[in-house]
Motif scaffolding. Structure first.
Motif, short mmCIF file in Angstrom:
data_model
loop_
_atom_site.label_atom_id
_atom_site.label_comp_id
_atom_site.label_asym_id
_atom_site.label_seq_id
_atom_site.Cartn_x
_atom_site.Cartn_y
_atom_site.Cartn_z
N GLN A 55 -9.36 12.19 46.99
CA GLN A 55 -9.34 10.88 46.35
C GLN A 55 -8.03 10.15 46.62
OE1 GLN A 55 -10.24 11.97 42.27
NE2 GLN A 55 -12.43 11.61 42.54
N ARG A 56 -6.92 10.87 46.55
CA ARG A 56 -5.63 10.26 46.86
C ARG A 56 -5.59 9.78 48.32
NH1 ARG A 56 -2.83 14.51 43.33
NH2 ARG A 56 -1.99 13.30 41.59
N ALA A 57 -6.10 10.61 49.22
CA ALA A 57 -6.10 10.27 50.64
C ALA A 57 -6.92 9.01 50.91
CB ALA A 57 -6.64 11.44 51.46
N VAL A 58 -8.08 8.90 50.27
CA VAL A 58 -8.94 7.73 50.45
C VAL A 58 -8.26 6.48 49.91
CG1 VAL A 58 -11.13 6.66 49.76
CG2 VAL A 58 -11.08 9.06 50.49
N LEU A 59 -7.63 6.59 48.76
CA LEU A 59 -6.90 5.43 48.19
C LEU A 59 -5.79 4.98 49.13
CD1 LEU A 59 -6.66 6.48 44.42
CD2 LEU A 59 -8.07 4.65 45.39
N ARG A 60 -5.07 5.93 49.70
CA ARG A 60 -4.00 5.57 50.65
C ARG A 60 -4.57 4.90 51.88
NH1 ARG A 60 -1.38 10.44 48.78
NH2 ARG A 60 -2.58 11.69 50.27
N ALA A 61 -5.66 5.46 52.42
CA ALA A 61 -6.28 4.88 53.61
C ALA A 61 -6.80 3.47 53.34
CB ALA A 61 -7.40 5.78 54.11
N ALA A 62 -7.22 3.23 52.11
CA ALA A 62 -7.73 1.90 51.73
C ALA A 62 -6.59 0.94 51.39
CB ALA A 62 -8.67 2.02 50.54
N ASN A 63 -5.36 1.42 51.49
CA ASN A 63 -4.16 0.64 51.17
C ASN A 63 -4.15 0.20 49.70
OD1 ASN A 63 -1.65 -0.48 51.80
ND2 ASN A 63 -2.53 -2.48 52.34
N LEU A 64 -4.61 1.12 48.85
CA LEU A 64 -4.58 0.88 47.41
C LEU A 64 -3.47 1.72 46.78
CD1 LEU A 64 -8.41 1.06 46.67
CD2 LEU A 64 -7.00 -1.00 46.72
N ASN A 65 -3.00 1.30 45.64
CA ASN A 65 -1.96 2.04 44.94
C ASN A 65 -2.47 3.43 44.54
OD1 ASN A 65 0.57 2.39 43.44
ND2 ASN A 65 -0.73 2.23 41.62
N VAL A 66 -1.63 4.44 44.76
CA VAL A 66 -2.00 5.81 44.39
C VAL A 66 -1.16 6.22 43.19
CG1 VAL A 66 -2.21 8.18 45.16
CG2 VAL A 66 -2.50 6.32 46.81
N PRO A 67 -1.75 6.28 42.00
CA PRO A 67 -1.01 6.66 40.79
C PRO A 67 -0.51 8.11 40.89
CG PRO A 67 -3.11 5.64 40.24
CD PRO A 67 -3.15 5.95 41.69
N THR A 68 0.46 8.43 40.08
CA THR A 68 0.98 9.80 40.05
C THR A 68 0.18 10.68 39.10
OG1 THR A 68 2.59 9.13 38.37
CG2 THR A 68 3.32 9.11 40.68
N GLU A 69 -0.31 10.10 38.02
CA GLU A 69 -1.06 10.86 37.04
C GLU A 69 -2.49 11.12 37.50
OE1 GLU A 69 0.01 12.24 34.24
OE2 GLU A 69 2.05 11.53 34.64
N LYS A 70 -2.96 12.32 37.27
CA LYS A 70 -4.30 12.72 37.69
C LYS A 70 -5.38 11.80 37.13
CE LYS A 70 -7.54 16.56 37.12
NZ LYS A 70 -7.71 17.94 36.61
N ARG A 71 -5.33 11.53 35.81
CA ARG A 71 -6.35 10.69 35.18
C ARG A 71 -6.38 9.30 35.80
NH1 ARG A 71 -5.59 10.74 28.82
NH2 ARG A 71 -3.44 10.58 29.52
N GLU A 72 -5.21 8.78 36.12
CA GLU A 72 -5.13 7.44 36.71
C GLU A 72 -5.67 7.42 38.13
OE1 GLU A 72 -1.10 6.24 36.37
OE2 GLU A 72 -1.14 6.09 34.18
N VAL A 73 -5.46 8.52 38.87
CA VAL A 73 -6.01 8.61 40.23
C VAL A 73 -7.53 8.57 40.16
CG1 VAL A 73 -6.30 10.12 42.24
CG2 VAL A 73 -4.06 9.89 41.19
N VAL A 74 -8.10 9.38 39.29
CA VAL A 74 -9.56 9.44 39.13
C VAL A 74 -10.11 8.08 38.69
CG1 VAL A 74 -11.46 10.49 37.86
CG2 VAL A 74 -9.54 11.91 38.63
N ALA A 75 -9.41 7.44 37.76
CA ALA A 75 -9.87 6.14 37.26
C ALA A 75 -9.82 5.08 38.36
CB ALA A 75 -9.00 5.71 36.08
N SER A 76 -8.75 5.08 39.15
CA SER A 76 -8.62 4.11 40.24
C SER A 76 -9.67 4.36 41.31
CB SER A 76 -7.22 4.21 40.86
OG SER A 76 -7.08 3.29 41.93
N PHE A 77 -9.92 5.62 41.61
CA PHE A 77 -10.93 5.96 42.61
C PHE A 77 -12.31 5.49 42.14
CE2 PHE A 77 -14.05 8.67 44.67
CZ PHE A 77 -13.60 8.72 45.98
N ASN A 78 -12.65 5.79 40.90
CA ASN A 78 -13.97 5.40 40.37
C ASN A 78 -14.13 3.89 40.29
OD1 ASN A 78 -14.70 8.09 40.07
ND2 ASN A 78 -14.03 8.19 37.93
N LYS A 79 -13.04 3.20 40.11
CA LYS A 79 -13.09 1.73 40.00
C LYS A 79 -13.23 1.06 41.36
CE LYS A 79 -10.41 -2.20 38.25
NZ LYS A 79 -9.17 -2.63 37.55
#
Length: 215
Positions: A55-79
């Motif tokens: 999920q972090r890798a996909v967010l980076r590839a999409a040029n989106l912000n990658v949060p440090t907290e696990k819950r925030e990563v999951v929330a950003s990915f789902n959004k």
């Protein structure tokens, strides 16, 4: 040794051997059970970490912000990300959305042949299926300190805003040309593998996503 003494010794030796074999069997059972329980108890944890890593890798590839907290990563990915699956259940590609729920791009899982094995990456494109938003190399077996440097942030980040066909230039050139990227010094085969991957996916991205709504 008399027959009486021999008869007394033999049962004793047999008893010792039986005890040794029994002990080994019990010990093997205990250790095997412990390993199995450890594996089962950590299996879900490992799978969860692997999913979070992707999920972090996909967010980076999409040029989106990658949060440090696990819950925030999951929330950003789902959004912002939607998985598009193949018939066999594997991910074909990821659709990328902005805060307004507008489709703004795609991230393609892609593989190539490196020096020592398969190179896996997720490669992001804008909605034009041409301009790159980022690249994240998720796994490889390339030589540490040489080809393994494709995992360094600068290497993937240099593709942002560029588009193929690509060609390599010497490391530290930091070319701003749309079709150029810095190769890694001393890692010609790995750099060429990345070159082939980038040129191949640039040709294929439109056909990968063309059947989806909005393409």
């Amino acid at each position: 040794m008399s027959e009486d003494k021999a008869k007394k010794v033999r049962p004793s030796k047999l008893k010792e051997r039986a005890w040794t074999v029994g002990f080994m069997l019990i010990a093997s059972f205990v250790f095997t059970s412990a390993v199995s329980l450890t594996f089962l108890s950590t299996k879900s944890f490992i799978a969860e970490n692997e999913k979070l890593f992707m999920q972090r890798a996909v967010l980076r590839a999409a040029n989106l912000n990658v949060p440090t907290e696990k819950r925030e990563v999951v929330a950003s990915f789902n959004k912002h990300i939607k998985e598009i699956l193949n018939p066999d259940g594997t991910v074909r590609f990821f659709q990328v959305y902005n805060d307004k729920k507008q489709r703004v791009g795609s991230v393609i899982p892609y593989t190539g042949k490196g020096l020592w094995g398969t190179i896996r990456a997720v490669i992001g494109f804008e909605s034009d299926c041409k301009t790159l938003t980022g690249v994240d190399f998720t796994s490889h077996n390339e030589t540490p300190g040489l080809g393994g440097r494709i995992s360094e942030p600068w290497f993937g980040e240099q593709f942002k805003g560029k588009y193929g066909p690509f060609r390599m230039v010497p490391e530290k050139t930091r070319s701003s040309a749309a079709g150029e990227f810095d190769a890694i010094t001393g890692a010609t085969i790995t750099s060429k593998a990345v070159l082939n991957m980038m040129n191949s996916v640039s040709k294929e991205v439109a056909s990968i996503v063309k059947h989806e709504e909005g393409i």
